[in-house]
Design an enzyme around this catalytic site. Structure first.
Site, short mmCIF file in Angstrom:
data_model
loop_
_atom_site.label_atom_id
_atom_site.label_comp_id
_atom_site.label_asym_id
_atom_site.label_seq_id
_atom_site.Cartn_x
_atom_site.Cartn_y
_atom_site.Cartn_z
N CYS A 120 0.01 -1.23 0.23
CA CYS A 120 0.12 0.31 0.16
C CYS A 120 0.96 1.47 0.07
O CYS A 120 0.45 2.30 -0.31
CB CYS A 120 -1.15 0.15 0.83
SG CYS A 120 -2.05 -1.68 0.98
N HIS A 262 -3.03 6.85 2.65
CA HIS A 262 -3.20 6.27 2.71
C HIS A 262 -4.42 5.34 3.11
O HIS A 262 -5.24 5.19 4.30
CB HIS A 262 -2.03 4.79 2.32
CG HIS A 262 -2.97 3.43 2.23
ND1 HIS A 262 -3.27 3.05 1.19
CD2 HIS A 262 -3.07 2.35 2.97
CE1 HIS A 262 -3.66 1.60 1.57
NE2 HIS A 262 -3.97 1.01 2.79
N ASN A 292 -10.56 0.30 0.27
CA ASN A 292 -8.73 0.22 0.47
C ASN A 292 -8.69 -0.64 -1.02
O ASN A 292 -8.93 -1.45 -0.88
CB ASN A 292 -7.97 -0.70 1.84
CG ASN A 292 -6.88 -1.13 1.95
OD1 ASN A 292 -5.84 -0.19 0.34
ND2 ASN A 292 -6.07 -0.85 2.76
#
Length: 349
Positions: A120, A262, A292
């Protein structure tokens, strides 16, 4: 890794194009509740997520990356780039890299093309890589794409993870420019800690599992995460990285207009903002509508915020990410004048 920025006489990587793309299929919390022991309230309370987009049958990461890349090039007013970087945890195949195929499909055959694997944190690592190539004179224009299809590696019956992840792609175009102009990306901080590699994993598929012999168990083919420990590390690492960048730039949190982390889940984002002493309304998030999306989450959040007219030219932004590895990274920029065309589905972050 200490923060740094190109010297005053060297070229900087300047953001000049932006786009996001998500597959059309939407999966709501109510739909997930039909197959999982959960409900909409439970999911929203723990993650802040209401829905997410999921790739359709036959759609791979490269398909999402091409759509976002094409739109980013159009946003930049160009059809060319001499380097293509794809940040992803879900490449089309273990070998070869996905970026060369994406480059060729975009009409950029012959361009340097490679993948970045930092889970990520991949988009921030990709930004630093692009900035380094431009500063060294190796590249003049870089197309950086964060793209992930987590639906291909998450067990659809995994109550802990199936509710969190969505699929999507976000892309930026970076050109060589002046370090002091709007859009110049600078003062990077990157780090990792491989001692905690077991916190976020897909055990099967690489040489480690193959070297042990035998067939991997079904669970080893799917994404696994130790949520409570990841939460603690994510908040600590992201906040520390953000402070490092702010210190290197001579900024304070009061100088920031927007914090763009993020999009892990809403609790983590708010915890990092609180740790930094930032009001939560300065935290840019689209996790409620996207989930996500891994390496795609920061550029998608930027595209959605720009589409909603939340980010405007001259705004000062701090980007921060955390991912498996463990990896983390941050950087900042002053937002430039951009054209977002076409834009992803319009939402209010």
């Amino acid at each position: 890794m200490p923060s740094n920025t190109p010297g005053p006489s060297g070229p900087a990587a300047v953001l000049c194009g932006l786009a996001g793309w998500v597959p059309p299929r939407v999966v709501t919390n109510e739909e997930l509740a039909e197959r999982l022991d959960t409900d909409d309230t439970w999911i929203r309370t723990r993650t802040g997520i209401r829905r997410r987009h999921i790739a359709g049958p036959g759609q791979a990461t490269s398909d999402l990356a091409v759509e976002a890349g094409r739109r980013a090039l159009r946003s930049a007013g160009t059809g060319t780039a001499d380097t293509v970087i794809v940040a992803t945890t879900t490449p089309d195949r273990p070998c070869p890299a996905t970026a060369p195929l994406v480059a060729t499909r975009l009409g950029l055959a012959g361009a340097a093309a490679f993948d970045v694997g930092a889970v990520c944190t991949g988009f921030v690592y990709g930004l630093a890589t692009a900035a380094g190539l431009i500063a060294a004179g190796v590249a003049e224009r870089v197309l950086l794409i964060g793209a992930d299809t987590y639906s291909t590696i998450v067990d659809p019956l995994d109550r802990a993870n199936a509710i969190i992840f969505g699929d999507g792609a976000g892309a930026v175009v970076l050109r060589a420019g002046d370090p002091n102009e709007p859009g110049a990306v600078g003062h990077f901080d990157l780090g990792s800690d491989g001692a905690h590699e077991d916190l976020i994993t897909v055990a099967a598929g690489g040489s480690r599992r193959r070297a042990t012999g035998g067939q991997p168990a079904d669970a080893e083919r799917h994404f696994a995460m130790r949520g409570k420990e990841v939460y603690r590390h994510a908040v600590t690492r992201m906040a520390a990285s953000a402070r490092t960048v702010l210190s290197g730039a001579g900024w304070t949190t009061g100088d920031l207009d927007h914090f763009v982390p993020h999009q892990a889940n809403l609790r983590i984002l708010h915890s990092v903002a609180d740790d930094l002493g930032l009001s939560r309304d300065r935290c840019v998030t689209n996790v409620d509508a996207r989930g996500n999306t891994g390496a795609a989450s920061i550029p998608l959040a930027l595209a959605d915020a720009m589409a909603a007219d939340r980010i405007r030219p001259g705004d000062r932004l701090l980007l921060t990410a955390f991912g498996g590895g463990l990896t983390w990274g941050s950087c900042f920029l002053t937002w430039p004048e951009l054209t977002l065309n076409p834009q992803p589905e319009r939402i209010t972050p």
